[in-house]
Design a protein around this motif. Structure first.
Motif, PDB file in Angstrom:
ATOM      1  N   ARG A 132      36.195  33.957  40.370  1.00  0.00           N
ATOM      2  CA  ARG A 132      35.706  34.762  39.250  1.00  0.00           C
ATOM      3  C   ARG A 132      34.202  34.568  39.064  1.00  0.00           C
TER       4      ARG A 132
ATOM      5  N   HIS B  27      31.344  37.460  39.475  1.00  0.00           N
ATOM      6  CA  HIS B  27      30.355  37.757  38.429  1.00  0.00           C
ATOM      7  C   HIS B  27      28.966  37.891  39.040  1.00  0.00           C
TER       8      HIS B  27
ATOM      9  N   GLU C 296      35.600  40.932  31.415  1.00  0.00           N
ATOM     10  CA  GLU C 296      37.037  40.637  31.479  1.00  0.00           C
ATOM     11  C   GLU C 296      37.718  41.100  30.203  1.00  0.00           C
TER      12      GLU C 296
ATOM     13  N   LYS D 210      41.993  42.031  33.273  1.00  0.00           N
ATOM     14  CA  LYS D 210      41.302  42.846  34.260  1.00  0.00           C
ATOM     15  C   LYS D 210      39.825  42.486  34.283  1.00  0.00           C
ATOM     16  N   LEU D 211      39.232  42.532  35.467  1.00  0.00           N
ATOM     17  CA  LEU D 211      37.819  42.238  35.651  1.00  0.00           C
ATOM     18  C   LEU D 211      37.114  43.535  36.015  1.00  0.00           C
TER      19      LEU D 211
ATOM     20  N   THR E 181      34.290  45.731  41.951  1.00  0.00           N
ATOM     21  CA  THR E 181      35.281  44.668  41.765  1.00  0.00           C
ATOM     22  C   THR E 181      36.487  44.867  42.677  1.00  0.00           C
TER      23      THR E 181
ATOM     24  N   SER F 258      42.477  43.267  38.965  1.00  0.00           N
ATOM     25  CA  SER F 258      43.194  42.407  38.017  1.00  0.00           C
ATOM     26  C   SER F 258      43.000  40.940  38.382  1.00  0.00           C
ATOM     27  N   VAL F 259      43.068  40.099  37.367  1.00  0.00           N
ATOM     28  CA  VAL F 259      42.992  38.652  37.580  1.00  0.00           C
ATOM     29  C   VAL F 259      44.121  38.205  38.500  1.00  0.00           C
TER      30      VAL F 259
END
Length: 381
Positions: free
Chosen positions: A5, A9, A90, A94-95, A100, A361-362
């Motif tokens: 993550r 970013h 986030e 979801k990111l 992404t 999605s995470v």
């Protein structure tokens, strides 16, 4: 998961829209790898404004596994984003951010694996390949593949991390994009028969293109959706005013062909029709008439045998033998063409790719981390 993550970013924060340079992202990855003692090779474009990156971890004398992704993203211009496109956001598992899903999520997971890779004795090497200008015709990776093709030991497998919801994909269609410029003769519309109407002759060519496309339906492969090669005209421009016979018209078309078919055959058939049927009639009125075809982009299709070692490996890593195909193109056919067996499998869905508020999605990001760890477990010394 936290490392993936964090890296995502950072990667999303680089605006690597295809019209921009990707060097800021590439230099970040180069320095990140150097921090773990991993050197890399950069293959630049002619202007040295963009670069591919290739790095290897593990023994060099045996075939290894390539983890490949493209660094460029599609534009956000005119899209109604509700989150900052170049800042990771986030929400509800979801990111959000441009790239992404397509495909910085996969690249983040690959980079997150590096600290573990360098600490693990490996039987075979793991290679990291990052390219540029995939979104505008799979252009950048070709110079990298020219370098790899000359090496004595070729990788045994390439995993292209395009978003497939981590389902193993063994095939996609190839694509040929072409432009046709039709030049006629302008005159006052009251004397239309004495001019050469470029729009009308372009329309005739587009009609012939449609006829050729309908013929393609006779050959089908149920593994693909739609199960046959397709043709479509996507852009057309011509004319100045209604009372002027237009001298020029331009249209762009594409052929998306099954791996077993050559899209160039459709383009050649259209060119033959243009030169033998249409152009002579144009020149009979104006000798300066012309029809020109220009290739805009092309990449081959991909079809990997379900019984191959590549298929067996991605089944083991992904945990699924439900092999599929995708409608979109990838760099996979180019890797395969230089003798590197290739599959496609990555986190996220192309249903979110290229859209406003793109996300991964995470859970998908965590699933990709797990897939790469299974790969690592299988190649430990």
């Amino acid at each position: 998961m936290s490392r993936s993550r964090e890296l995502l970013h950072t990667l999303v924060g680089f605006d690597t829209t295809s019209r921009e340079s990707n060097l800021h992202l590439i230099e970040f990855v180069r320095d990140y790898l150097a921090g773990f003692g991993v050197s890399c090779e950069l293959v630049y474009n002619e202007e040295r404004s963009k670069a591919n990156l290739f790095a290897s971890i593990g023994p060099s004398e045996v075939p290894g596994i390539v983890l490949s992704g493209h660094t460029d993203v599609v534009p956000v211009d005119g899209q109604p984003w509700t989150t900052p496109p170049f800042e990771l956001t986030e929400h509800d598992g979801k990111l959000f951010g441009r790239g992404t899903a397509d495909m910085k999520g996969y690249i983040a997971c690959v980079l997150a694996l590096v600290p573990t890779l360098v600490q693990t004795p490996l039987r075979i090497p793991v290679h990291i390949a990052l390219s540029y200008d995939e979104e505008v015709g799979c252009l950048g990776v070709r110079s990298l593949l020219s370098v790899l093709e000359q090496r004595p030991v070729k990788p045994m497998l390439c995993i292209i991390g395009e978003p497939t919801e981590l389902k193993p994909v063994l095939g996609h269609k190839g694509k040929l994009a072409m432009r046709c410029d039709v030049h006629g003769e302008a005159c006052h519309s009251a004397y239309a028969p004495y001019g050469v109407n470029a729009i009308e002759h372009a329309a005739e060519l587009i009609g012939e293109l449609g006829r050729l496309g309908r013929q393609l339906r006779e050959h089908q492969d149920p593994r693909f959706d739609p199960p046959y090669s397709t043709v479509q005209t996507g852009v057309i421009a011509g004319g100045k005013a209604l009372n002027i016979v237009p001298a020029d018209c331009r249209f762009d078309f594409e052929i998306r062909a099954l791996p077993s078919q050559d899209p160039g055959e459709v383009a050649e058939a259209l060119q033959t029709y243009a030169m033998q049927q249409v152009l002579p009639r144009m020149k009979a009125v104006s000798p300066q008439s012309a029809i020109r075809f220009t290739e805009l982009s092309a990449y081959p299709g991909l079809v990997t045998d379900e019984r191959s070692q590549a298929a067996e490996l991605i089944a083991a890593f992904s945990g699924s033998r439900e092999f599929g195909t995708v409608a979109f193109g990838t760099e996979g056919g180019l890797f395969d063409a230089v003798g590197i067996p290739t599959v496609v499998c990555g986190p996220g869905s192309m249903d979110q790719g290229h859209k406003p508020d793109e996300f991964v999605s995470v859970a998908q990001l965590a699933g990709c981390d797990a897939m790469l760890l299974r790969m690592l477990d299988s190649i430990r010394a």
